[in-house]
Scaffold this active site. Structure first.
Site, short mmCIF file in Angstrom:
data_model
loop_
_atom_site.label_atom_id
_atom_site.label_comp_id
_atom_site.label_asym_id
_atom_site.label_seq_id
_atom_site.Cartn_x
_atom_site.Cartn_y
_atom_site.Cartn_z
N CYS A 62 -0.30 6.28 9.64
CA CYS A 62 0.90 5.83 10.19
C CYS A 62 0.61 4.03 11.39
O CYS A 62 -0.69 4.36 12.18
CB CYS A 62 1.86 6.76 11.30
SG CYS A 62 2.32 7.26 10.21
N GLU A 122 0.88 -1.39 -0.10
CA GLU A 122 0.06 -0.38 -0.02
C GLU A 122 0.84 1.67 0.23
O GLU A 122 2.15 1.23 0.22
CB GLU A 122 -0.47 -0.08 0.91
CG GLU A 122 -1.49 -1.14 0.87
CD GLU A 122 -2.86 -1.15 2.56
OE1 GLU A 122 -3.98 -1.26 2.44
OE2 GLU A 122 -2.56 -0.85 3.92
N1 SAH Z 1 10.15 1.33 9.56
C1 SAH Z 1 9.99 2.86 9.76
C2 SAH Z 1 8.78 3.46 8.83
C3 SAH Z 1 6.75 3.71 9.85
S1 SAH Z 1 5.42 4.34 9.47
C4 SAH Z 1 9.99 2.91 11.26
O1 SAH Z 1 10.00 3.03 12.42
O2 SAH Z 1 10.33 4.75 10.73
C5 SAH Z 1 6.36 5.51 10.28
C6 SAH Z 1 6.28 6.05 11.71
O3 SAH Z 1 4.77 5.67 11.78
C7 SAH Z 1 7.21 5.67 12.72
O4 SAH Z 1 7.71 5.94 13.95
C8 SAH Z 1 6.81 4.32 13.20
O5 SAH Z 1 6.70 3.73 14.20
C9 SAH Z 1 4.99 5.04 13.69
N2 SAH Z 1 3.35 3.84 13.64
C10 SAH Z 1 3.80 2.62 13.60
N3 SAH Z 1 2.50 2.39 13.69
C11 SAH Z 1 1.57 3.44 14.35
C12 SAH Z 1 0.88 3.26 14.79
N4 SAH Z 1 -0.37 2.75 15.33
N5 SAH Z 1 -0.02 4.32 15.50
C13 SAH Z 1 1.02 5.55 14.53
N6 SAH Z 1 1.97 5.44 14.25
C14 SAH Z 1 2.43 4.38 14.19
#
Ligand code: SAH
Length: 347
Positions: free
Chosen positions: A330, A90
């Site tokens: 996110c 996605e």
């Molecule tokens: N692998 C990368 C990209 C992840 S997505 C990383 O970990 O940085 C981007 C951000 O969204 C990251 O900081 C991740 O931890 C956060 N994230 C993941 N799950 C989430 C959720 N359920 N709610 C809010 N943010 C979340």
């Protein structure tokens, strides 16, 4: 010949020469793809018809199929793509003040398995190639129009797939590619061993977003099992080294989880950890993932947490989450097989 999108457009003219046709057709094709948004060879009307036909048969430009696209009232729109081997990913486009921001995935699934994130629920499927990362940008552009910013924050951990990710960013930034400024690109990572040093050596002034989410190594390792051998201070020191190399202040991402990492004492610990580092803190309200037991703290708790950091001199934002209605926010991207929601449009 490799898939064209896996090759930097500067090398396309030579690939065309290797096929026995003139180099300028390669330059022309790159313009069609990256600047004019062409999606298939048949659209490139000033390429000779027999060449287009040959390219179509021997080197199909796009390898991903659009399975579904879905929109939310807040303007976030998600596309679900199927890759040549059936793997699905996605990617999301969101409205912003200066134009659209697109959020790209780097892996099918994710090996880090953060406890609050849907992307790692089934672990890692495989890495995405440079071309598959770029195809997401091309599909989003085709479906939603031009984009202004790129965030590498979709499914997957970029730090475990840096060859493909940095290759794709090179194409996004190159004049012969999308011609974007590095300043409009953000890469989010948990900072696995060696990743930040590699980005520093690469040297382009993109913005790092470092997913921290905890103030002690113990809690971070619980929440982000895939970084178990990395210490917080060591990781922050590497982020500082990256700042020294590319001059870009970085962002600290901190997902707020009720009762887990939202206490005021933790805000103070976070401020201590970040004292005199060149970063900005992005507090992310937890977005619900059905399979998970966390909850988002109240607005008051989140604002008090933010305020404590501000009192200690840090620059802080409490992120607004776009795309929640359609699971495009996110941490909500996952390896879906079917179109995501009832509001989605099948294509
Ligand atoms: N692998 C990368 C990209 C992840 S997505 C990383 O970990 O940085 C981007 C951000 O969204 C990251 O900081 C991740 O931890 C956060 N994230 C993941 N799950 C989430 C959720 N359920 N709610 C809010 N943010 C979340």
């Amino acid at each position: 010949m490799p898939a064209l999108l896996d090759v930097h457009p500067a090398a396309w003219p030579q690939l065309f020469v290797d096929m026995g046709v003139a180099a300028f057709h390669g330059r022309n094709a790159a313009r069609w793809v990256f600047q004019r948004g062409a999606h298939g060879w048949e659209e490139m009307t000033d390429l000779p018809a027999d060449l287009r036909q040959r390219l179509q048969q021997e080197h199909p430009l796009a390898t991903a199929k659009l399975l579904a696209s879905s929109g939310a009232h807040d303007g976030a729109e998600k596309v679900l793509l199927e890759m040549h081997d059936g793997a699905t990913v996605e990617a999301v486009g969101m409205p912003g003040t200066a134009g659209r921001t697109i959020c790209l995935s780097t892996q099918v699934g994710c090996p880090v398995r953060c406890k609050f994130c849907a992307s790692g629920l089934d672990g890692l499927g495989r890495n995405l190639s440079q071309g598959e990362i770029l195809e997401q940008a091309l599909w989003l552009q085709r479906q939603q129009g031009p984009f202004h910013r790129v965030v590498i924050m979709g499914m997957g951990e970029a730090g475990f797939n840096l060859d493909a990710v940095l290759g794709a960013l090179d194409v996004l930034m190159d004049e012969e590619g999308f011609g974007m400024s590095a300043r409009r690109i953000t890469l989010s990572t948990v900072g696995p061993q060696g990743a930040l040093a590699r980005i520093a050596a690469w040297g382009r002034p993109i913005t790092l977003a470092l997913s921290l989410h905890a103030t002690t190594d113990e809690l971070r390792q619980q929440l982000l099992p895939g970084v178990s051998k990395r210490g917080i201070v060591e990781t922050l020191d590497e982020a500082d080294d990256l700042f020294a190399a590319n001059g870009r202040e970085y962002t600290i991402e901190y997902v707020l989880l009720e009762g887990i990492n939202d206490a005021l004492t933790q805000a103070t610990e976070l401020a201590d950890l970040l004292f005199q580092r060149r970063c900005h803190v992005n507090l992310i309200p937890y977005n619900t993932v059905e399979e998970m037991d966390y909850t988002c703290p109240s607005r008051l708790v989140m604002e008090t947490f933010a305020q404590r950091l501000q009192e200690r001199g840090l620059s802080v934002t409490l992120r607004r989450s776009l795309g929640r209605q359609t699971d495009a926010a996110c941490g909500q991207l996952r390896r879906r097989q079917r179109p995501p929601t009832r509001t989605s449009t099948e294509v």
